[in-house]
Motif scaffolding. Structure first.
Motif, PDB file in Angstrom:
ATOM      1  N   ALA A 165      -4.414   7.575   3.609  1.00  0.00           N
ATOM      2  CA  ALA A 165      -5.543   6.662   3.773  1.00  0.00           C
ATOM      3  C   ALA A 165      -5.044   5.393   4.442  1.00  0.00           C
ATOM      4  O   ALA A 165      -4.270   4.644   3.860  1.00  0.00           O
ATOM      5  CB  ALA A 165      -6.178   6.338   2.426  1.00  0.00           C
ATOM      6  N   LYS A 166      -5.499   5.152   5.680  1.00  0.00           N
ATOM      7  CA  LYS A 166      -5.081   3.948   6.392  1.00  0.00           C
ATOM      8  C   LYS A 166      -5.889   2.729   5.949  1.00  0.00           C
ATOM      9  O   LYS A 166      -5.456   1.592   6.139  1.00  0.00           O
ATOM     10  CB  LYS A 166      -5.230   4.152   7.892  1.00  0.00           C
ATOM     11  N   PHE A 167      -7.086   2.979   5.387  1.00  0.00           N
ATOM     12  CA  PHE A 167      -7.989   1.891   5.033  1.00  0.00           C
ATOM     13  C   PHE A 167      -8.421   2.014   3.575  1.00  0.00           C
ATOM     14  O   PHE A 167      -8.256   3.057   2.943  1.00  0.00           O
ATOM     15  CB  PHE A 167      -9.224   1.918   5.945  1.00  0.00           C
ATOM     16  N   ASP A 168      -9.026   0.946   3.068  1.00  0.00           N
ATOM     17  CA  ASP A 168      -9.554   1.000   1.707  1.00  0.00           C
ATOM     18  C   ASP A 168     -10.656   2.051   1.617  1.00  0.00           C
ATOM     19  O   ASP A 168     -10.661   2.893   0.711  1.00  0.00           O
ATOM     20  CB  ASP A 168     -10.130  -0.365   1.305  1.00  0.00           C
ATOM     21  N   LEU A 169     -11.603   1.980   2.554  1.00  0.00           N
ATOM     22  CA  LEU A 169     -12.716   2.928   2.605  1.00  0.00           C
ATOM     23  C   LEU A 169     -12.972   3.316   4.053  1.00  0.00           C
ATOM     24  O   LEU A 169     -12.931   2.461   4.946  1.00  0.00           O
ATOM     25  CB  LEU A 169     -13.992   2.312   2.023  1.00  0.00           C
ATOM     26  N   SER A 172       0.828  -1.205   0.000  1.00  0.00           N
ATOM     27  CA  SER A 172       0.000   0.000   0.000  1.00  0.00           C
ATOM     28  C   SER A 172       0.864   1.257   0.000  1.00  0.00           C
ATOM     29  O   SER A 172       1.900   1.323   0.663  1.00  0.00           O
ATOM     30  CB  SER A 172      -0.900   0.010   1.240  1.00  0.00           C
ATOM     31  N   THR A 173       0.419   2.264  -0.752  1.00  0.00           N
ATOM     32  CA  THR A 173       1.122   3.553  -0.743  1.00  0.00           C
ATOM     33  C   THR A 173       0.561   4.489   0.313  1.00  0.00           C
ATOM     34  O   THR A 173       1.152   5.530   0.587  1.00  0.00           O
ATOM     35  CB  THR A 173       0.993   4.247  -2.106  1.00  0.00           C
ATOM     36  N   TYR A 174      -0.605   4.154   0.874  1.00  0.00           N
ATOM     37  CA  TYR A 174      -1.304   4.977   1.862  1.00  0.00           C
ATOM     38  C   TYR A 174      -1.744   6.324   1.303  1.00  0.00           C
ATOM     39  O   TYR A 174      -2.078   7.243   2.050  1.00  0.00           O
ATOM     40  CB  TYR A 174      -0.448   5.189   3.129  1.00  0.00           C
ATOM     41  N   ARG A 175      -1.764   6.476  -0.001  1.00  0.00           N
ATOM     42  CA  ARG A 175      -2.266   7.714  -0.601  1.00  0.00           C
ATOM     43  C   ARG A 175      -3.785   7.670  -0.605  1.00  0.00           C
ATOM     44  O   ARG A 175      -4.391   6.650  -0.936  1.00  0.00           O
ATOM     45  CB  ARG A 175      -1.748   7.883  -2.026  1.00  0.00           C
ATOM     46  N   GLY A 176      -4.412   8.780  -0.244  1.00  0.00           N
ATOM     47  CA  GLY A 176      -5.857   8.797  -0.176  1.00  0.00           C
ATOM     48  C   GLY A 176      -6.456  10.131  -0.523  1.00  0.00           C
ATOM     49  O   GLY A 176      -5.749  11.129  -0.724  1.00  0.00           O
ATOM     50  N   ASP A 177      -7.776  10.160  -0.580  1.00  0.00           N
ATOM     51  CA  ASP A 177      -8.535  11.379  -0.848  1.00  0.00           C
ATOM     52  C   ASP A 177      -9.890  11.212  -0.193  1.00  0.00           C
ATOM     53  O   ASP A 177     -10.209  10.132   0.346  1.00  0.00           O
ATOM     54  CB  ASP A 177      -8.657  11.598  -2.355  1.00  0.00           C
ATOM     55  N   THR A 178     -10.699  12.269  -0.219  1.00  0.00           N
ATOM     56  CA  THR A 178     -12.019  12.213   0.412  1.00  0.00           C
ATOM     57  C   THR A 178     -13.068  12.858  -0.478  1.00  0.00           C
ATOM     58  O   THR A 178     -12.750  13.741  -1.302  1.00  0.00           O
ATOM     59  CB  THR A 178     -12.023  12.933   1.775  1.00  0.00           C
ATOM     60  N   VAL A 179     -14.305  12.431  -0.312  1.00  0.00           N
ATOM     61  CA  VAL A 179     -15.466  13.097  -0.888  1.00  0.00           C
ATOM     62  C   VAL A 179     -16.472  13.277   0.242  1.00  0.00           C
ATOM     63  O   VAL A 179     -16.503  12.502   1.200  1.00  0.00           O
ATOM     64  CB  VAL A 179     -16.087  12.298  -2.052  1.00  0.00           C
ATOM     65  N   GLY A 182     -21.453  13.541   5.836  1.00  0.00           N
ATOM     66  CA  GLY A 182     -20.695  12.314   5.658  1.00  0.00           C
ATOM     67  C   GLY A 182     -19.444  12.555   4.831  1.00  0.00           C
ATOM     68  O   GLY A 182     -19.416  13.412   3.942  1.00  0.00           O
ATOM     69  N   THR A 183     -18.406  11.804   5.145  1.00  0.00           N
ATOM     70  CA  THR A 183     -17.160  11.838   4.383  1.00  0.00           C
ATOM     71  C   THR A 183     -16.768  10.408   4.040  1.00  0.00           C
ATOM     72  O   THR A 183     -16.816   9.525   4.901  1.00  0.00           O
ATOM     73  CB  THR A 183     -16.027  12.485   5.194  1.00  0.00           C
ATOM     74  N   VAL A 184     -16.420  10.196   2.779  1.00  0.00           N
ATOM     75  CA  VAL A 184     -15.881   8.907   2.373  1.00  0.00           C
ATOM     76  C   VAL A 184     -14.397   9.098   2.082  1.00  0.00           C
ATOM     77  O   VAL A 184     -14.029   9.792   1.130  1.00  0.00           O
ATOM     78  CB  VAL A 184     -16.595   8.349   1.123  1.00  0.00           C
ATOM     79  N   GLY A 185     -13.572   8.512   2.934  1.00  0.00           N
ATOM     80  CA  GLY A 185     -12.143   8.479   2.652  1.00  0.00           C
ATOM     81  C   GLY A 185     -11.835   7.228   1.848  1.00  0.00           C
ATOM     82  O   GLY A 185     -12.366   6.155   2.132  1.00  0.00           O
ATOM     83  N   PHE A 186     -10.991   7.354   0.843  1.00  0.00           N
ATOM     84  CA  PHE A 186     -10.742   6.202  -0.020  1.00  0.00           C
ATOM     85  C   PHE A 186      -9.273   6.142  -0.412  1.00  0.00           C
ATOM     86  O   PHE A 186      -8.577   7.153  -0.495  1.00  0.00           O
ATOM     87  CB  PHE A 186     -11.629   6.245  -1.269  1.00  0.00           C
ATOM     88  N   SER A 187      -8.820   4.920  -0.628  1.00  0.00           N
ATOM     89  CA  SER A 187      -7.445   4.682  -1.040  1.00  0.00           C
ATOM     90  C   SER A 187      -7.312   4.922  -2.539  1.00  0.00           C
ATOM     91  O   SER A 187      -8.049   4.334  -3.338  1.00  0.00           O
ATOM     92  CB  SER A 187      -7.034   3.248  -0.712  1.00  0.00           C
ATOM     93  N   LEU A 188      -6.361   5.754  -2.909  1.00  0.00           N
ATOM     94  CA  LEU A 188      -6.122   6.008  -4.327  1.00  0.00           C
ATOM     95  C   LEU A 188      -5.474   4.811  -5.010  1.00  0.00           C
ATOM     96  O   LEU A 188      -5.431   4.755  -6.247  1.00  0.00           O
ATOM     97  CB  LEU A 188      -5.242   7.249  -4.490  1.00  0.00           C
ATOM     98  N   ASP A 189      -4.964   3.862  -4.231  1.00  0.00           N
ATOM     99  CA  ASP A 189      -4.459   2.628  -4.838  1.00  0.00           C
ATOM    100  C   ASP A 189      -5.570   1.860  -5.528  1.00  0.00           C
ATOM    101  O   ASP A 189      -5.327   1.129  -6.493  1.00  0.00           O
ATOM    102  CB  ASP A 189      -3.838   1.718  -3.766  1.00  0.00           C
ATOM    103  N   LEU A 190      -6.809   2.017  -5.023  1.00  0.00           N
ATOM    104  CA  LEU A 190      -7.914   1.158  -5.458  1.00  0.00           C
ATOM    105  C   LEU A 190      -9.036   1.891  -6.167  1.00  0.00           C
ATOM    106  O   LEU A 190      -9.681   1.324  -7.066  1.00  0.00           O
ATOM    107  CB  LEU A 190      -8.504   0.427  -4.238  1.00  0.00           C
ATOM    108  N   PHE A 191      -9.311   3.147  -5.769  1.00  0.00           N
ATOM    109  CA  PHE A 191     -10.536   3.807  -6.204  1.00  0.00           C
ATOM    110  C   PHE A 191     -10.269   5.129  -6.912  1.00  0.00           C
ATOM    111  O   PHE A 191      -9.355   5.875  -6.545  1.00  0.00           O
ATOM    112  CB  PHE A 191     -11.440   4.090  -4.993  1.00  0.00           C
TER     113      PHE A 191
END
Length: 819
Positions: A360-364, A200-207, A405-414
């Motif tokens: 991003a510590k988690f997938d979602l 995992s790169t732990y890179r993430g973003d949120t919506v 609500g906030t959805v944090g997501f892993s940029l590795d996957l989504f």
């Protein structure tokens, strides 16, 4: 896992307008750090790799960095993303960014090991009090804290008791979790856009999205009618959604609980939060109300067993470990209703400022924040203290409260569009549940995202992209002394009698604290500092051995075989005994300090049919050349056992003739051949018996001599390096041994100008056989003789080696030992 990672940084920033005094900021922060021991706690190792907490004095510094509006965001992101070295760094730092026009941004970065979401309020409150006091030229006048974080940890250990006590709280809770998580899926199949990477790169973003007041009221009514919380209703919707998207009927999510079970803990900055695993059964097409009831039952049981620290739970459950995903769950859900962080600084306008973070510590991660719209009374979270920071808030149809609500997501996957689609789908499911609580799950419409069906990832379909640790592949023999010793270190760390080269550390019960202990042993023996993630990437001896120095060669019969390459200290060169093999010197790695490289010299002809040296002088010259390829100039440090001691002496003489300094010549029960002594070559049977003895696989004396086939089978059972032996290897060993005996008998030692450190075995041998005077004409100084209570063949056993290692360490660490 990730040294220097920012994944567990908690940043917070304030935009300050007014006459900010940087020295007052620094003094106020110093007051806060002095008040809270958790903010001046470091975590060094305390022997055998065990981490410990040490409260230290901290010299607080708040650097001032000049920026403009165009460079501010980048500067904030860089500082917020800078990691901590928790062994030496205090877990809180601050930076004051100076903008044009009396504008500042004050950034705090708190490491999660010392704080949680609830810690933000006391941090803000105490900083406000301290700043006001220091701005007025005085120290803050506040009531001392009733307890410190260390008091809480001791109390927690006392309350939970010992795992060895079957009547203790911790034993009962662990028993619950073992049963509850038995057979749970280790990875959910999620509607990803890309295959999971191996690491995992732990890179993430949120919506973000909103649950409007009307829908929230409907959820509260549904929760009250189900005797559940709004959290449980939303969890049911998320479990239903993920199942409909292909995640199966067993949906495992993670959440957190505040852990502040006493009001005395509320003013503390510290890590009280704990992680819970929530498991929902969505099988059988349940109706909405039925699914909520299932979720409620499971959640209440989880809350009743919430005291087991999550890291301990992972150790006990011991799931397959991976660098690509979080263990036990990959999707989290949180309700955040913590108290607001109020900042009041005299003469300064302070406003929250968003800090860009892309970790991003988690997938979602689905995070819901309560907010009150105009005319609202108290929030659900304020009315129900038991749910603070966790998931169990009550439901109240009259509340004027809504959710963002906030959805944090892993940029590795989504992709971002997929995360937005998930949020909209969740809203559709929530609306359908409120509209008809008796509707079966299958009747709820879950539309496609952007007009396309979701692409599913699962442990089965994505195995090639997932670095999952698990599954022993059977074991082969060690290829070299490095692997042999690593097998022993693995077994020692795991508390097992033996470990094979291809046995998986985690399959054998290894967990995080065992990793720390094992890697500490590896560092002390091989002088190589490996990160924790190294064992996740290389969980077997065979794989980890390659990470020690990148040497992929077997090297089992190499003339120059490095046991330990790394190290800034003086290297030690060890010469083989008459058998030609040097593997037994591997035990010295435990006894000689890790900064000293150790190399073994083995006889030519062990790995292939080649011409053997005609004289011992020729052999010594070849070994000197190998030594100088590693260490071009002295001072040199040489060691030899038995025949190897004679060769080491000859090497020392040749090095002195070449103008080099030999600072250490150590001989283990080594004697020159007596002039005119008769030499008889050993028989094949004698060689075989000697090899078995060397391998520690001596046959039953009552049964008599073994055949070659039986002996080879016994060596195979011994395993390790001796598993490399076959009939051809045995024949070469015999040829080499006979040659070594012949050149030894024909050798007349030269004179070494200096002292020798001599270890002699005194057990079960007459004094005449230990005549060190045989060396009197070959040394200019009297030998330093150390007697060992062992036989000649036992000198490489742990007890004698410990004494040998201590003496060698004294000489290697001498004032002129660096070369």
């Amino acid at each position: 896992m990730e040294p220097g990672s920012s994944a567990y940084n908690i940043p917070g920033a304030l935009r300050l307008t007014g006459a900010v005094d940087p020295e007052v900021v620094r003094a106020a922060l110093d007051d806060v750090v002095s008040r809270h021991e958790s903010l001046r706690t470091v975590f060094p190792e305390a022997g055998d790799g065990e981490p410990c907490q040490v409260v230290v004095d901290v010299d607080v510094d708040v650097p001032v960095v000049a920026v403009d509006d165009s460079s501010l965001i980048g500067a904030l992101a860089a500082e917020a993303g800078r990691g901590f070295d928790l062994s030496v760094d205090a877990p809180l730092r601050a930076t004051l960014f100076d903008l044009p026009g009396n504008e500042f941004v004050l950034l705090f970065v708190l490491h999660h090991i010392a704080g949680d979401g609830w810690s933000v309020a006391p941090l803000a409150g105490d900083f406000s009090v301290a700043y006001a006091a220091r701005a007025g030229g005085r120290a803050p006048q506040w009531e001392p804290l009733a307890v410190q974080y260390a008091d809480y940890t001791l109390w927690q250990r006392d309350v939970l008791g010992s795992e060895d006590d079957p009547d203790s709280a911790i034993a009962a809770q662990l028993a619950y979790w073992r049963e509850r998580l038995a057979g749970a899926p280790q990875e959910l199949a999620l509607p990803v856009d890309r295959s999971r990477p191996a690491v995992s790169t732990y890179r993430g973003d949120t919506v973000t999205f909103s649950i409007d007041p009307e829908l929230y009221r409907g959820l509260a009514v549904l929760a009250r009618g189900s005797q559940a919380s709004v959290f449980m209703v939303v969890q049911s919707a998320l479990a239903m959604l993920l199942s409909r998207l292909g995640a199966g009927d067993d949906i495992v999510l993670g959440t957190s609980v505040a852990g502040r079970t006493d009001e005395a803990l509320d003013p503390l900055i510290g890590f009280f939060i704990n992680t819970l695993v929530l498991r929902a059964d969505v099988s059988g097409d349940p109706k909405v109300a039925e699914l909520i009831a299932r979720v409620r039952e499971g959640d209440l049981a989880a809350y009743a067993n919430q005291d087991v620290p999550f890291e301990r739970l992972v150790e006990v459950v011991n799931p397959d470990r991976s660098l690509s995903r979080h263990p036990l769950f990959q999707v989290t859900m949180e309700f955040q209703n913590v108290s607001g962080a109020a900042i009041d600084l005299p003469g300064i306008e302070a406003r929250p400022f968003q800090v860009p973070m892309d970790a991003a510590k988690f997938d979602l991660s689905f995070i819901f924040d309560e907010y009150e719209y105009e005319g609202a009374g108290k929030s659900e979270g304020e009315r129900e203290r038991d749910g603070k920071g966790g998931g169990d808030g009550g439901g109240d149809g009259e509340s004027r409260t809504a959710l963002t609500g906030t959805v944090g997501f892993s940029l590795d996957l989504f992709d971002r569009s997929t995360a937005q689609g998930l949020a909209q789908r969740l809203l559709r499911v929530l609306e359908a549940m409120v509209a008809d609580p008796l509707a079966p799950m299958s009747s709820i419409d879950v539309p496609e995202i952007d007009g396309r069906p979701a692409r599913l990832a699962s442990p089965e379909s994505d195995a090639a992209g997932t670095a999952t640790v698990g599954g022993s592949t059977g074991s082969r023999a060690s290829r070299n002394a490095r692997e042999e010793l690593l097998c022993a270190l693995f077994a020692e760390a795991l508390g097992l009698p033996s470990v094979g080269v291809d046995d998986n550390f985690f399959d054998l019960g290894g967990h995080s604290l065992m990793i720390v202990k094992l890697l500490a042993k590896v560092r002390s023996v091989f002088g190589v500092r490996l990160p924790i993630r190294a064992l996740f990437e290389a969980p077997t001896v065979a794989e980890l051995a390659l990470q020690l120095d990148g040497d992929t060669q077997d090297g089992v019969f190499d003339v120059l075989m490095p046991l330990r390459k790394a190290g800034s200290g003086a290297p030690l060169f060890c010469v083989h005994p008459v058998s030609g093999l040097g593997w037994s010197y591997a035990g010295l790695l435990r006894e000689v300090a890790a900064e000293h490289p150790i190399h073994v010299l083995q006889a030519r002809g062990m790995g292939s049919d080649e011409q053997l040296p005609h004289t011992l002088e020729e052999m010594a010259a070849e070994y000197v050349a190998h030594v100088r390829s590693v260490q071009p100039s002295g001072p040199y440090h040489l060691l030899g056992w038995s025949f190897g001691g004679v060769v080491a002496h000859a090497m020392a003489v040749q090095l002195q003739r070449a103008g080099e300094k030999v600072e250490l010549l150590a001989m283990l029960d080594a004697y020159p051949a007596e002039p005119g002594g008769a030499v008889s070559a050993p028989s094949d049977q004698q060689l075989l018996d000697a090899l078995l003895k060397y391998a520690g696989a001596e046959p039953d004396p009552v049964a008599g001599p073994l055949t070659q086939n039986a002996a080879m089978e016994l060596l195979g059972e011994r395993g390790g390096l001796f598993g490399n032996f076959d009939a051809e290897s045995l024949a070469r060993a015999g040829r080499v041994t006979r040659n070594n005996m012949m050149i030894d008998a024909a050798h007349t030692p030269g004179t070494f100008d200096g002292e020798a450190l001599f270890f002699r075995a005194v057990r079960e041998r007459p004094q005449s056989a230990l005549d060190v005077e045989l060396w009197s004409t070959a040394l200019t100084e009297k030998m330093d003789v150390r007697e060992l209570d062992c036989t000649h063949d036992e000198m490489m056993r742990p007890e004698p080696l410990k004494l040998i290692g201590e003496a060698l360490g004294e000489r290697l660490a001498g004032p002129s030992s660096e070369g």
